[in-house]
Scaffold this active site. Structure first.
Site, PDB file in Angstrom:
ATOM      1  N   ARG A  52       0.832  -1.207   0.000  1.00 52.24           N
ATOM      2  CA  ARG A  52       0.000   0.000   0.000  1.00 52.24           C
ATOM      3  C   ARG A  52       0.864   1.254   0.000  1.00 52.24           C
ATOM      4  NH1 ARG A  52      -4.590   0.392   4.573  1.00 52.24           N
ATOM      5  NH2 ARG A  52      -2.834   1.027   5.857  1.00 52.24           N
ATOM      6  N   LYS A 151      -2.794   6.776   0.876  1.00 50.81           N
ATOM      7  CA  LYS A 151      -2.642   7.124   2.285  1.00 50.81           C
ATOM      8  C   LYS A 151      -1.616   8.251   2.352  1.00 50.81           C
ATOM      9  CE  LYS A 151      -2.444   4.797   6.734  1.00 50.81           C
ATOM     10  NZ  LYS A 151      -3.605   5.458   7.315  1.00 50.81           N
ATOM     11  N   GLU A 184     -16.560   5.356   5.104  1.00 48.17           N
ATOM     12  CA  GLU A 184     -15.765   4.791   6.200  1.00 48.17           C
ATOM     13  C   GLU A 184     -15.753   5.803   7.333  1.00 48.17           C
ATOM     14  OE1 GLU A 184     -11.625   4.417   5.018  1.00 48.17           O
ATOM     15  OE2 GLU A 184     -11.717   6.284   3.893  1.00 48.17           O
TER      16      GLU A 184
HETATM   17  N1  PMP Z   1      -9.632   4.317   6.727  1.00 48.21           N
HETATM   18  C1  PMP Z   1      -8.811   5.351   6.986  1.00 48.21           C
HETATM   19  C2  PMP Z   1      -9.153   6.683   6.454  1.00 48.21           C
HETATM   20  C3  PMP Z   1      -7.657   5.154   7.752  1.00 48.21           C
HETATM   21  O1  PMP Z   1      -6.835   6.166   8.015  1.00 48.21           O
HETATM   22  C4  PMP Z   1      -7.373   3.869   8.277  1.00 48.21           C
HETATM   23  C5  PMP Z   1      -6.162   3.645   9.130  1.00 48.21           C
HETATM   24  N2  PMP Z   1      -5.024   3.403   8.358  1.00 48.21           N
HETATM   25  C6  PMP Z   1      -8.262   2.822   7.975  1.00 48.21           C
HETATM   26  C7  PMP Z   1      -9.371   3.081   7.194  1.00 48.21           C
HETATM   27  C8  PMP Z   1      -7.991   1.429   8.429  1.00 48.21           C
HETATM   28  O2  PMP Z   1      -6.939   0.854   7.676  1.00 48.21           O
HETATM   29  P1  PMP Z   1      -5.952  -0.205   8.284  1.00 48.21           P
HETATM   30  O3  PMP Z   1      -6.779  -1.358   8.750  1.00 48.21           O
HETATM   31  O4  PMP Z   1      -5.049  -0.581   7.167  1.00 48.21           O
HETATM   32  O5  PMP Z   1      -5.243   0.447   9.417  1.00 48.21           O
END
Ligand code: PMP
Length: 286
Positions: A52, A151, A184
């Site tokens: 990622r 990200k 989300e």
């Molecule tokens: N959505 C957003 C906007 C985030 O910042 C995160 C945290 N990284 C997540 C979802 C969850 O992703 P992950 O399980 O990879 O931490």
């Protein structure tokens, strides 16, 4: 002993770990990052996190100045230097110092920063009692404007929604996409359960492809549960039997109230509880 922070090949004491104010990561949020967890000295799902990170970097035309192997070694070196077996890892790649204009070609030396520390995102009792969330009026970035799959160091979209949540007394907030569908939360993905089936918004809803989300989908399917990635509305959330969030820092956390509507009887549901436990076992390896 002060925590050591890795910056581009060197470990610095936390107080001396500094980068240039001309770094475009600082000036413009021009950079990418990852948040990972180490459990028992092993980084959980390191490869998907690196995938990622490299994909985010590619999307913004940022070349990460080291190989995946070197990155892995740098992460392990930083964890070891700090004696951290169970902790949180923040990996940042900035565009590097440049001129005061936007032009990324006029920067040099992208910086790689690795911070390893301890994290407790939510108080323990929330894993027992569940949390209350509200829908923010701030819409999640339109994918065609700035893909939520990147990200990036620019988290203002999520921070604006987080502020709304906090103002309403909630530590997480739900974000919708431009179609008004559920996307989300500000730092977590969302799931609901209805009639024994798990539902979560698809990537096309404009979300970060959470690594915990993937792990939970796998765990649920392994135990014979159906998981559907389909568009959801707030109505689906309100009438769900169960609701929970997933994220690296949060792990799996029950949600018991959304926009003042209790989810079912307002207590964490059995499938959520089972997944909280299964995820703990997966990460703690017992
Ligand atoms: N959505 C957003 C906007 C985030 O910042 C995160 C945290 N990284 C997540 C979802 C969850 O992703 P992950 O399980 O990879 O931490």
């Amino acid at each position: 002993m002060s925590l050591k922070v890795y910056i581009s090949g060197t470990l610095y004491d936390k107080d001396d770990a500094k980068i240039s104010v001309y770094d475009h990561g600082f000036l413009y949020g021009d950079g990418v990052f990852e948040g990972m967890r180490s459990y028992g000295g092993r980084v959980f799902r390191l490869e998907p996190h690196l995938d990622r990170l490299w994909e985010s970097a590619k999307a913004i035309c940022l070349e990460i100045p080291m190989s995946r192997q070197q990155m892995t070694e740098a992460i392990n070196q930083t964890l070891q230097a700090n004696g951290i077996a169970d902790g949180y890892i923040r990996l940042i790649v900035t565009r590097g110092a440049g001129t005061l204009g936007l032009d990324p070609n006029r920067t040099s030396d992208p910086q790689v920063v690795i911070i390893t520390d301890h994290i407790a995102l939510y108080p323990d009792e929330l894993y027992e009692k569940g949390l209350k969330i509200v829908t923010a009026s701030t819409i999640r970035n339109h994918s065609a404007a700035l893909s939520p799959r990147i990200k990036s160091l620019n988290y203002l979209n999520n921070i604006l929604a987080k502020i709304e949540g906090l103002q309403a007394g909630c530590i997480e907030a739900l974000m919708l996409n431009t179609k008004g569908e559920v996307a989300e939360c500000t730092g977590d993905n969302i799931f609901i359960v209805r009639d024994g089936v798990l539902y979560t918004p698809p990537i096309e809803a404009g979300i970060l492809e959470g690594i915990t989300r993937d792990a939970v989908i796998e765990l649920a399917r392994q135990s014979g549960r159906e998981v559907r990635e389909i568009p959801l509305t707030r109505h689906d959330i309100y009438i769900a039997d169960e609701c929970f969030l997933t994220g690296t820092a949060a792990e799996v956390v029950p949600v018991v109230e959304v926009d003042s509507r209790p989810i079912a009887d307002g207590t964490p549901g059995p499938i959520t509880r089972e997944l909280v436990e299964k995820f703990r076992r997966l990460t703690r390896g017992d």
